[in-house]
Design an enzyme around this catalytic site. Structure first.
Site, PDB file in Angstrom:
ATOM      1  N   ASN A 208      39.313  45.100  23.595  1.00  0.00           N
ATOM      2  CA  ASN A 208      40.264  44.290  22.821  1.00  0.00           C
ATOM      3  C   ASN A 208      39.492  43.352  21.903  1.00  0.00           C
ATOM      4  O   ASN A 208      38.270  43.298  21.943  1.00  0.00           O
ATOM      5  CB  ASN A 208      41.223  43.536  23.751  1.00  0.00           C
ATOM      6  CG  ASN A 208      40.493  42.571  24.665  1.00  0.00           C
ATOM      7  OD1 ASN A 208      39.908  41.591  24.214  1.00  0.00           O
ATOM      8  ND2 ASN A 208      40.507  42.864  25.967  1.00  0.00           N
ATOM      9  N   LYS A 288      28.455  62.096  26.548  1.00  0.00           N
ATOM     10  CA  LYS A 288      29.451  61.978  25.473  1.00  0.00           C
ATOM     11  C   LYS A 288      30.415  63.160  25.536  1.00  0.00           C
ATOM     12  O   LYS A 288      29.994  64.314  25.563  1.00  0.00           O
ATOM     13  CB  LYS A 288      28.718  61.960  24.123  1.00  0.00           C
ATOM     14  CG  LYS A 288      29.628  61.845  22.935  1.00  0.00           C
ATOM     15  CD  LYS A 288      28.820  61.626  21.661  1.00  0.00           C
ATOM     16  CE  LYS A 288      29.701  61.667  20.432  1.00  0.00           C
ATOM     17  NZ  LYS A 288      29.932  63.000  19.901  1.00  0.00           N
ATOM     18  N   PHE A 324      45.202  31.424  31.599  1.00  0.00           N
ATOM     19  CA  PHE A 324      45.752  31.479  30.250  1.00  0.00           C
ATOM     20  C   PHE A 324      46.898  32.483  30.232  1.00  0.00           C
ATOM     21  O   PHE A 324      46.923  33.406  31.045  1.00  0.00           O
ATOM     22  CB  PHE A 324      44.681  31.927  29.249  1.00  0.00           C
ATOM     23  CG  PHE A 324      43.823  30.793  28.778  1.00  0.00           C
ATOM     24  CD1 PHE A 324      42.901  30.195  29.628  1.00  0.00           C
ATOM     25  CD2 PHE A 324      43.927  30.320  27.478  1.00  0.00           C
ATOM     26  CE1 PHE A 324      42.115  29.149  29.202  1.00  0.00           C
ATOM     27  CE2 PHE A 324      43.136  29.271  27.040  1.00  0.00           C
ATOM     28  CZ  PHE A 324      42.228  28.678  27.896  1.00  0.00           C
ATOM     29  N   LYS A 342      50.591  33.467  40.430  1.00  0.00           N
ATOM     30  CA  LYS A 342      49.143  33.553  40.632  1.00  0.00           C
ATOM     31  C   LYS A 342      48.585  32.299  41.327  1.00  0.00           C
ATOM     32  O   LYS A 342      47.379  32.121  41.396  1.00  0.00           O
ATOM     33  CB  LYS A 342      48.440  33.813  39.295  1.00  0.00           C
ATOM     34  CG  LYS A 342      48.869  35.134  38.628  1.00  0.00           C
ATOM     35  CD  LYS A 342      47.917  35.558  37.519  1.00  0.00           C
ATOM     36  CE  LYS A 342      48.409  36.804  36.799  1.00  0.00           C
ATOM     37  NZ  LYS A 342      47.459  37.325  35.811  1.00  0.00           N
TER      38      LYS A 342
HETATM   39  N1  CTP Z   1      43.558  37.904  34.098  1.00  0.00           N
HETATM   40  C1  CTP Z   1      42.566  38.216  35.032  1.00  0.00           C
HETATM   41  N2  CTP Z   1      42.408  39.498  35.457  1.00  0.00           N
HETATM   42  C2  CTP Z   1      43.204  40.485  34.965  1.00  0.00           C
HETATM   43  C3  CTP Z   1      44.200  40.179  34.016  1.00  0.00           C
HETATM   44  C4  CTP Z   1      44.341  38.885  33.608  1.00  0.00           C
HETATM   45  O1  CTP Z   1      41.851  37.313  35.476  1.00  0.00           O
HETATM   46  N3  CTP Z   1      43.005  41.717  35.374  1.00  0.00           N
HETATM   47  C5  CTP Z   1      43.749  36.508  33.702  1.00  0.00           C
HETATM   48  C6  CTP Z   1      43.381  36.160  32.282  1.00  0.00           C
HETATM   49  O2  CTP Z   1      42.034  35.741  32.174  1.00  0.00           O
HETATM   50  C7  CTP Z   1      44.349  35.035  31.987  1.00  0.00           C
HETATM   51  C8  CTP Z   1      45.569  35.373  32.801  1.00  0.00           C
HETATM   52  O3  CTP Z   1      45.121  36.266  33.812  1.00  0.00           O
HETATM   53  O4  CTP Z   1      43.857  33.786  32.458  1.00  0.00           O
HETATM   54  C9  CTP Z   1      46.742  35.941  32.081  1.00  0.00           C
HETATM   55  O5  CTP Z   1      46.509  37.193  31.609  1.00  0.00           O
HETATM   56  P1  CTP Z   1      47.707  38.031  30.887  1.00  0.00           P
HETATM   57  O6  CTP Z   1      47.103  39.307  30.417  1.00  0.00           O
HETATM   58  O7  CTP Z   1      48.432  37.170  29.907  1.00  0.00           O
HETATM   59  O8  CTP Z   1      48.706  38.263  32.041  1.00  0.00           O
HETATM   60  P2  CTP Z   1      48.886  39.400  33.049  1.00  0.00           P
HETATM   61  O9  CTP Z   1      48.682  38.815  34.392  1.00  0.00           O
HETATM   62  O10 CTP Z   1      48.050  40.574  32.693  1.00  0.00           O
HETATM   63  O11 CTP Z   1      50.423  39.716  32.942  1.00  0.00           O
HETATM   64  P3  CTP Z   1      51.251  40.468  31.823  1.00  0.00           P
HETATM   65  O12 CTP Z   1      50.379  41.551  31.265  1.00  0.00           O
HETATM   66  O13 CTP Z   1      52.414  40.947  32.570  1.00  0.00           O
HETATM   67  O14 CTP Z   1      51.619  39.434  30.809  1.00  0.00           O
END
Ligand code: CTP
Length: 399
Positions: A208, A288, A324, A342
């Site tokens: 990403n 690859k 976040f 969480k």
């Molecule tokens: N995060 C994490 N590990 C993951 C996914 C997310 O530690 N596998 C943490 C990110 O660093 C951030 C928070 O979770 O602090 C929120 O991530 P986000 O992608 O917004 O939320 P998700 O829990 O993935 O939920 P959704 O995709 O349903 O919004």
């Protein structure tokens, strides 16, 4: 300790004698410095009586030995507390303007601990120039902000803008003196940053656009406030050179999970700002992959561990966990649900609607929501300023 108490011209100035009393009771020496406008709300006699010292109000008073009293007071004081701090005072301090006794003293005080306690009408507080000034002031390492709080205002409206109560300010002063320059000394904080790359084969990945800027800014801010920082970052071109920041570079979500979960038990707090991939390809080829068919390619993805949720599940009493959220719909409801699910203490909601906020830019605009129902909206600020705001709001002022 020796405290210079600056008082500027707002209605909350009537609470200044009460604050002086509390500080004196706690064993401090207090020197009051009031602006002319402050003296419309509180008298010289009250301030001199409770502090037991002559008021500092005039840059050129014949009572001063020399017209350098502002420098003598800066040398005398261990901290400058300005309560109430009006929009005018804040504007002057943020822009280096010194046109009366207190603003001159405040400018001279930069480099020593300064605490400001804003008080004004809600609309003035949220006015963009005001928030820009606050953003800058909050980025100064020795400057802390207490309040303002929500409630009834002198103008008859209700909203943010009330000066914090003298008891709250006196408590914050004690916390400041506990360790003025380095309030996070002795604390270890884990930060995750950047993207994760999930390998497809030896040359391709799913990733990403996260730059890592927010996490690196958090690490800098934490280290500047005295913390030891374990920074775990996904692939980024950023680097950091600070003796208190220990950087571990990882590539995938699973590697980040392994490092973060191993480091967390020794930390007092963790701020997880990494954009972790929720899924990874089930199979990774160690060579690859060759083009095989013209029908396209199907990647089967499996779920990655949720680092934040597992730190939340293992959180001990006394550990602070901050996550976040990047949401596009029902932002606040989703962020608040994530905070509960969480087991977080704070969640920092990134606004994707605002131009200049989010991925790949140097600025950000956030709402910090607390487990206790508290909420703080930032203006559009640099990521470093947002980092300082998060560190001060979630870790320093909660001590
Ligand atoms: N995060 C994490 N590990 C993951 C996914 C997310 O530690 N596998 C943490 C990110 O660093 C951030 C928070 O979770 O602090 C929120 O991530 P986000 O992608 O917004 O939320 P998700 O829990 O993935 O939920 P959704 O995709 O349903 O919004």
């Amino acid at each position: 300790m020796r405290i210079v108490l600056g008082i500027t011209g707002g209605i909350a100035a009537y609470k200044a004698p009460q604050l002086v009393r509390l500080l004196v009771k706690a064993g401090h020496e207090v020197q009051c410095a009031a602006t002319d406008h402050a003296l419309q709300f509180v008298t010289r006699v009250s301030l001199e009586t409770v502090s037991g010292r002559p008021l500092y109000n005039d840059l050129f008073s014949p009572a001063n030995n020399r017209s350098t009293e502002h420098i003598s007071l800066k040398d005398w004081g261990d901290a400058l507390v300005v309560a109430p701090a009006t929009a005018n005072f804040i504007g002057k301090l943020a822009n280096g303007i010194a046109d009366d006794a207190l603003s001159t003293l405040a400018l001279a005080f930069c480099g020593k601990p300064i605490m400001i306690c804003p008080a004004m009408n809600t609309q003035m507080w949220f006015a963009p120039p005001m928030q820009r000034n606050m953003g800058y002031l909050r980025s100064l390492p020795l400057l802390s902000v207490v309040g303002p709080e929500g409630g009834e205002l002198a103008c008859g409206t209700t909203g943010d803008g009330r000066m914090s109560e003298p008891e709250t300010i006196a408590k914050a002063v004690e916390a400041l003196f506990a360790n003025p320059a380095m309030p996070l000394t002795g604390q270890r904080v884990l930060v995750t940053a950047g993207p994760t790359y999930e390998r497809i084969d030896s040359v391709r990945f799913v990733g990403n656009y996260s730059s890592g800027n927010m996490g690196f800014a958090l690490a800098r801010s934490l280290a500047a406030h005295g913390a030891e920082v374990d920074l775990v970052s996904g692939p980024t071109h950023l680097d950091i050179d600070h003796p208190a920041v220990h950087l571990t570079r990882v590539e995938s979500a699973r590697e980040m999970y392994d490092v973060a979960t191993a480091l967390y038990p020794a930390c007092q707090a963790a701020i997880l700002s990494a954009a972790v991939a929720d899924y990874r390809p089930e199979h990774t080829a160690d060579h690859k992959l060759k083009k095989q068919s013209t029908d396209g390619l199907t990647l089967h993805m499996v779920q990655n561990p949720d680092i934040l949720a597992s730190l939340g599940a293992s959180k001990r009493k006394g550990q602070t966990l901050i996550g976040f959220a990047l949401e596009t719909d029902n932002e606040e409801a989703n962020a608040s649900a994530k905070l509960q699910r969480k087991n977080l203490d704070y969640i920092v909601l990134n606004s994707l609607r605002d131009k200049g906020a989010g991925f790949g830019v140097d600025t950000n605009k956030v709402t910090i929501m607390g487990r206790d129902g508290s909420r703080l909206d930032s203006p559009l600020m640099s990521k470093q300023q947002v980092a300082d705001l998060i560190v001060e709001h979630c870790l320093i002022h909660q001590q």
